[in-house]
Design a protein around this motif. Structure first.
Motif, short mmCIF file in Angstrom:
data_model
loop_
_atom_site.label_atom_id
_atom_site.label_comp_id
_atom_site.label_asym_id
_atom_site.label_seq_id
_atom_site.Cartn_x
_atom_site.Cartn_y
_atom_site.Cartn_z
N VAL A 8 0.84 -1.20 0.00
CA VAL A 8 0.00 0.00 0.00
C VAL A 8 0.88 1.25 0.00
N GLY A 9 2.13 1.14 -0.37
CA GLY A 9 3.02 2.29 -0.41
C GLY A 9 3.73 2.48 0.91
N GLY A 10 4.57 3.50 0.97
CA GLY A 10 5.33 3.76 2.18
C GLY A 10 6.60 2.94 2.21
N GLY A 88 2.85 4.95 20.82
CA GLY A 88 2.60 5.75 19.64
C GLY A 88 3.16 5.15 18.38
N PHE A 89 2.69 5.66 17.23
CA PHE A 89 3.18 5.22 15.93
C PHE A 89 3.05 6.38 14.96
N VAL A 94 -1.42 8.77 4.73
CA VAL A 94 -2.68 9.15 5.37
C VAL A 94 -3.64 7.97 5.30
N LEU A 95 -4.25 7.64 6.41
CA LEU A 95 -5.20 6.53 6.49
C LEU A 95 -6.58 7.07 6.80
N GLN A 96 -7.59 6.53 6.09
CA GLN A 96 -8.97 6.97 6.28
C GLN A 96 -9.77 5.89 7.01
N PRO A 97 -10.71 6.29 7.87
CA PRO A 97 -11.49 5.32 8.62
C PRO A 97 -12.49 4.57 7.70
N PRO A 98 -12.93 3.37 8.14
CA PRO A 98 -12.48 2.69 9.37
C PRO A 98 -11.12 2.02 9.15
N ALA A 160 0.02 11.62 8.53
CA ALA A 160 1.14 10.75 8.16
C ALA A 160 2.48 11.46 8.20
N ARG A 161 3.53 10.63 8.15
CA ARG A 161 4.93 10.99 7.92
C ARG A 161 5.56 11.83 9.02
N THR A 162 5.00 12.97 9.36
CA THR A 162 5.62 13.84 10.37
C THR A 162 4.78 13.93 11.64
N VAL A 163 3.64 13.27 11.67
CA VAL A 163 2.72 13.39 12.81
C VAL A 163 2.59 12.04 13.51
#
Length: 450
Positions: A8-10, A88-89, A94-98, A160-163
Motif C-alpha cells: 500500500v506504499g510507504g 505511539g506510531f 494518510v489513512l482513512q477510517p475505518p 502521516a509521515r511527520t505526525v
C-alpha cells in the motif's frame, strides 16, 4: 495457506528469503508442554526430535509495510499490577477510517475482557507533532482468548509521515513467574491498517518498558561439593536498578533446601570449629559476594564470553532468616549497580530427601522449585497512595535510621539441583588454598569456591 502482505506504499522492509521449515518434536518423558519455558531449544534436553527438518524454498522476496513506533509510558511497573500503557506510531501514508488495528503485548501481559482506552493520568512526549486517540475514536474492540491481543477499529483519519499518533490502553502486568525472562521477550507488536510497528522482520518488536524485575536468571551447580549435604550453587542474574547502601539482596530457597547459618559467620571470623572436608563444614560467604560480569567485545574474544570486574558492594553483612529458607545480604557500604552478576553460595538439605532430589526432583513433591530473588530499598518518608505502591516490611536487621524497607525488584527461576558433583569434594590443602578431592587423592586439582 498463507496470505502475502499487501503493498500500500510507504517504506518497506525486505525480509531475507528463507525456506518454509517443518520440524516435529515431542517433550521428554514426564514433561508436559505446560512445564516448558517460553523459549526452549533442542539442546535443553526438554525436547526429543521425531523427524528432521523438511524445507521448501520460496520463489519471491517477502516484505512488510513498516512504520515507526514506541512504547512511551506505563503508570505502574510492578509485576502483577494493573496499569495504563501509552504507545505511539507514525503512519507512512494518510489513512482513512475505518482502520483496523491490532495490538499484541509481551509474554505474560493480559488485556481485560472489557477494553479500556481511557487515560486517568495522561502524559505525552514533548518535542513531537502528535495526535492523541482517546476512547471516542476507538470502537469494536475484541480481546483474544489468551488475553494477549486486542483488535479494534479507529474511526478517525490518521495524519502521516511527520505526525505521531498516540493512544493509551489498560493492561495487567505479568506476575513474576510468567513475565518476559529476557529483553527479546519484552516486545510489543502494533498493526494499523496494512502497516506494522514491531515484528516487521520476524525477530524485533517495540521495546517494552522494564518492569521492576530481575532478568536472565539462571541457577547452576558448581562442579564440586563441600560434604554430603552441602552443595555449591551459582545464581546469575541481571539487575535492572541499583541497590543502595541500607538496601538488601534477598534470596529465598524452595523446600527442601535451606541456607546454613554458618554461611554468614564472616569470611575472616575465627573460632569456627569444623575443619574443611568435615561432613558438616560450610564455607563463609565473602564480604563482597556479588561478582559483576560484563560481556566482552566480540572483536576481542569469542561471542558469549564475559569479563570479570571487581566484586561489589564495598562491604556487606549477611544473615539467614525464616528458619534457614532466606539468605539476606545487607549492603553496608557502596552499592550494587544495575548489571549482570553471579552469586555463589551453599545450600544444605535433610539427607532423607537426597534420593528424591538426585533421581526425580522435577516430579517430586517439592516441584515446582522456585528460587525467589528480591531487592529491598530503605523506605521513602512519604506515604504512598493508590494502586501502584510498593510492598513494605520491617527491616531484616536492627539498623539505626532504617526501620522499614520497600520492595524494588523481584525475579524467580525454576531450577532443580541434583548433586551432580557429589563425588568431587573440595578440601583445604596445606598451602591455605583449596583442592578438589576425588576418590584418588593424587588426581586432586587446585580450585577456588569463588
Amino acid at each position: 495457506r498463507v496470505r502475502n502482505p499487501r503493498d500500500v506504499g510507504g517504506e518497506r522492509t525486505t525480509l531475507p528469503r528463507r525456506p518454509f521449515r517443518l520440524e516435529i518434536f515431542r517433550t521428554t518423558e514426564g514433561l508436559g508442554f505446560e512445564r516448558l519455558p517460553a523459549a526452549v531449544d533442542e539442546s535443553s534436553n526438554a525436547l526429543f526430535r521425531l523427524q528432521g527438518p523438511l524445507e521448501a524454498e520460496t520463489s519471491c522476496d517477502a516484505f512488510m509495510n513498516r512504520m515507526d513506533g514506541n512504547v512511551y509510558r506505563s503508570l505502574c511497573l510492578i509485576d502483577g499490577r494493573s496499569t495504563e500503557v501509552t504507545l505511539g506510531f507514525i503512519s507512512p501514508v494518510v489513512l482513512q477510517p475505518p482502520i483496523i488495528a491490532k495490538l499484541t503485548a509481551p509474554i505474560g501481559y493480559s488485556f481485560p475482557w472489557a477494553c479500556n482506552f481511557d487515560a486517568s493520568n495522561l502524559l505525552l512526549p514533548g518535542g513531537k507533532i502528535l495526535d492523541y486517540l482517546d476512547a471516542s475514536g476507538l470502537s469494536g474492540c475484541r480481546v483474544s482468548s489468551d488475553s494477549s491481543t486486542v483488535e479494534f477499529s479507529i474511526s478517525r483519519s490518521l495524519r502521516a509521515r511527520t505526525v505521531w499518533t498516540y493512544l493509551t490502553v489498560h493492561v495487567a502486568n505479568p506476575v513474576i513467574q510468567r513475565g518476559p525472562a529476557t529483553e527479546e521477550q519484552n516486545a510489543w507488536s502494533l498493526e494499523v491498517g496494512a502497516f506494522s510497528a514491531g515484528f516487521f522482520d520476524g525477530t524485533r518488536g517495540l521495546k517494552g518498558l522494564q518492569l521492576q524485575t530481575f532478568n536472565d536468571l539462571e541457577l547452576h551447580e558448581l562442579p564440586f561439593t563441600y560434604n554430603a549435604t552441602s552443595w555449591a550453587l551459582m545464581l546469575r542474574f541481571q539487575a535492572t536498578s541499583t541497590v543502595p547502601a541500607g538496601g538488601y539482596v534477598v534470596l529465598r530457597a524452595p523446600e527442601p533446601f535451606c541456607f546454613p547459618a554458618a554461611l554468614c559467620r564472616g569470611e575472616n571470623a575465627t573460632g569456627y570449629p569444623i575443619p574443611a572436608g568435615a561432613p558438616t563444614f560450610v564455607p563463609a560467604l565473602p564480604r563482597q559476594p556479588l561478582q559483576p560480569l560484563r560481556r566482552a567485545s566480540e572483536a576481542a574474544v569469542p561471542a558469549g564470553t564475559e569479563a570479570l570486574m571487581p566484586a561489589v558492594p564495598s562491604r556487606t553483612a549477611c544473615s539467614v532468616g525464616d528458619g534457614g529458607r532466606q539468605l539476606e545480604i545487607a549492603v553496608l557500604e557502596g552499592a550494587v549497580p544495575a548489571g549482570l552478576y553471579e552469586l555463589r553460595f551453599v545450600v544444605a538439605f535433610d539427607p532423607k530427601w537426597e534420593e528424591t532430589l538426585v533421581t526425580n526432583s522435577a516430579e517430586s513433591r517439592f516441584a515446582p522449585m522456585h528460587w525467589l530473588l528480591e531487592s529491598w530499598w530503605p523506605a521513602a518518608d512519604t506515604v504512598c497512595s493508590g494502586a501502584c505502591c510498593p510492598e513494605r516490611r520491617k527491616n531484616f536487621q536492627v539498623i539505626v535510621g532504617i526501620t522499614e524497607l520497600e520492595l524494588r525488584d523481584r525475579g524467580v527461576v525454576e531450577a532443580y539441583p541434583q548433586g551432580k558433583f557429589q563425588h568431587r569434594r573440595v578440601v583445604q590443602n596445606d598451602y591455605a588454598g583449596w583442592s578438589f578431592s576425588n576418590e584418588n587423592p593424587e588426581s586432586a586439582i587446585a580450585g577456588s569456591w569463588r
